[in-house]
Design a protein around this motif. Structure first.
Motif, short mmCIF file in Angstrom:
data_model
loop_
_atom_site.label_atom_id
_atom_site.label_comp_id
_atom_site.label_asym_id
_atom_site.label_seq_id
_atom_site.Cartn_x
_atom_site.Cartn_y
_atom_site.Cartn_z
N GLU A 179 0.83 -1.21 0.00
CA GLU A 179 0.00 0.00 0.00
C GLU A 179 0.86 1.26 0.00
N GLU A 180 1.90 1.28 0.81
CA GLU A 180 2.78 2.44 0.87
C GLU A 180 3.51 2.64 -0.46
N ALA A 181 3.93 1.53 -1.06
CA ALA A 181 4.63 1.64 -2.35
C ALA A 181 3.69 2.17 -3.43
N LEU A 182 2.46 1.68 -3.46
CA LEU A 182 1.49 2.16 -4.44
C LEU A 182 1.16 3.64 -4.22
N ASN A 226 3.20 9.64 -10.12
CA ASN A 226 2.49 9.57 -11.41
C ASN A 226 1.06 9.14 -11.12
N SER A 227 0.12 10.04 -11.26
CA SER A 227 -1.26 9.76 -10.86
C SER A 227 -1.91 8.65 -11.68
N ARG A 228 -1.33 8.31 -12.82
CA ARG A 228 -1.93 7.29 -13.66
C ARG A 228 -1.36 5.91 -13.32
N LEU A 229 -2.00 5.24 -12.38
CA LEU A 229 -1.57 3.89 -12.01
C LEU A 229 -2.08 2.85 -12.99
N TYR A 230 -3.23 3.11 -13.58
CA TYR A 230 -3.95 2.11 -14.37
C TYR A 230 -3.86 2.38 -15.87
N THR A 231 -4.07 1.32 -16.64
CA THR A 231 -4.18 1.47 -18.09
C THR A 231 -5.48 2.18 -18.43
N GLY A 232 -5.54 2.74 -19.63
CA GLY A 232 -6.80 3.27 -20.12
C GLY A 232 -7.42 2.34 -21.14
N ALA A 233 -6.86 1.12 -21.28
CA ALA A 233 -7.28 0.21 -22.34
C ALA A 233 -8.64 -0.42 -22.08
N PHE A 234 -8.97 -0.65 -20.82
CA PHE A 234 -10.29 -1.20 -20.53
C PHE A 234 -10.76 -0.72 -19.16
#
Length: 316
Positions: free
Chosen positions: A106-109, A116-124
């Motif tokens: 959790e701390e690492a995430l 970088n606020s974009r942790l996730y893909t935008g693909a789906f």
């Protein structure tokens, strides 16, 4: 549309072969393929899957099987190579299940998100329900991982699975794991040595594939979407031959069910430009094609025994 499905598949894959071989672009005369971004014909050839296979699964670090199962689920949840690399940097190694027992993951995430606020893909689109009451998307996923790997011992169920459907079912019973995501993760786990099932044993077409199927077929009769995918897999040699199309597969590997269900989605996208008058819930392709400066990787699960040939071999 049925004809376009096969012609699109053959031409899109020729683009991939030429790029892997190092041929300079443009790689096709197809104006739609040159202008817009489309996934590779083979899911395993896309950059995110290549990152998973090379940087998570087949890394010479003696990862325990249980931890590898967790790493694969974690990677696909974010589907972002930079998020994975940043996590490894912050932890000093690949994440392991023990990181869920305290707050290390959790701390690492949180640190990665701050950078970088974009942790996730935008693909789906992922399930966005607040299933674990954390209020923030990535913290809900941390709780999901705890539920899976600390509380309910999902890793044991994966290792003892007797079919690809068993893996899917084990994933699908968890909150935040919808039909599409459970299927994608099951395929990812099957890239590893943790399981070894045929990719044609089971398929779960996603929303994009369902749109494509409705365009390609006026009626599928009593066939389910999964039946349609398997029917296309079975007919691939005949359909390419009927159109005099050269298609050698992924260096000899024919289309699998996961690839065909993806291709229905990509064909749906392609026809928004090729057949704009065709009734559709979506009318445009959002992503324009821009070649990456990074060379394409072509490394696949060793158990597939695939070796990418040279440009000269492809041309011949």
């Amino acid at each position: 549309m049925f004809d376009i499905f096969w012609r699109f598949t053959a031409e899109r894959h020729r683009v991939y072969e030429r790029r892997v071989a190092g041929e300079p672009g443009p790689w096709t005369d197809d104006a739609i393929l040159r202008q817009f971004k489309f996934c590779n014909v083979y899911r395993a050839a896309d950059r995110v899957s290549q990152g998973l296979i090379k940087e998570v699964i087949y890394v010479d670090d003696a990862t325990a099987a249980e931890d590898l199962a967790f790493q694969i689920v974690l990677f696909r949840t974010f589907s972002n190579i930079n998020t994975w690399r940043s996590l490894v940097h912050h932890l000093g190694r690949k994440p392991v299940i023990d990181d869920l027992c305290g707050n290390r993951l959790e701390e690492a995430l949180n640190a990665v998100r701050a950078e970088n606020s974009r942790l996730y893909t935008g693909a789906f689109i992922l399930c966005a329900t607040d299933a674990y009451g954390r209020g923030i998307k990535h913290l809900n996923h941390v709780e999901l991982f705890r539920d899976m790997f600390v509380i309910q011992n999902l890793q044991k169920q994966i290792l003892e699975a007797s079919s690809l459907k068993d893996v899917y079912d084990a994933l699908h019973r968890f909150p935040l794991m919808g039909d599409f995501m459970s299927y994608q993760v099951a395929i990812d786990l099957n890239y590893s040595e943790l399981t070894d099932f045929s990719e044609n044993d089971f398929t779960q077409p996603g929303p994009g594939a369902l749109r494509g199927i409705k365009k390609v077929f006026e009626s599928t009769g009593e066939y389910s979407p999964s039946d349609v995918v398997h029917w296309m897999v079975d007919r691939q040699e005949e359909e390419f031959a009927a159109r005099d199309l050269t298609f050698n597969g992924l260096f000899g590997r024919p289309l699998q069910a996961i690839d065909v269900q993806n291709l229905f989605c990509e064909t749906d996208k392609y026809c928004r430009e090729a057949l704009p008058d065709l009734k559709s819930a979506r009318t445009r392709i959002k992503a324009k094609f821009a070649p990456s400066p990074e060379p394409l990787d072509a490394f696949f699960p060793p158990k597939w025994a695939i070796v990418a040939p040279t440009l000269e071999a492809i041309a011949s």
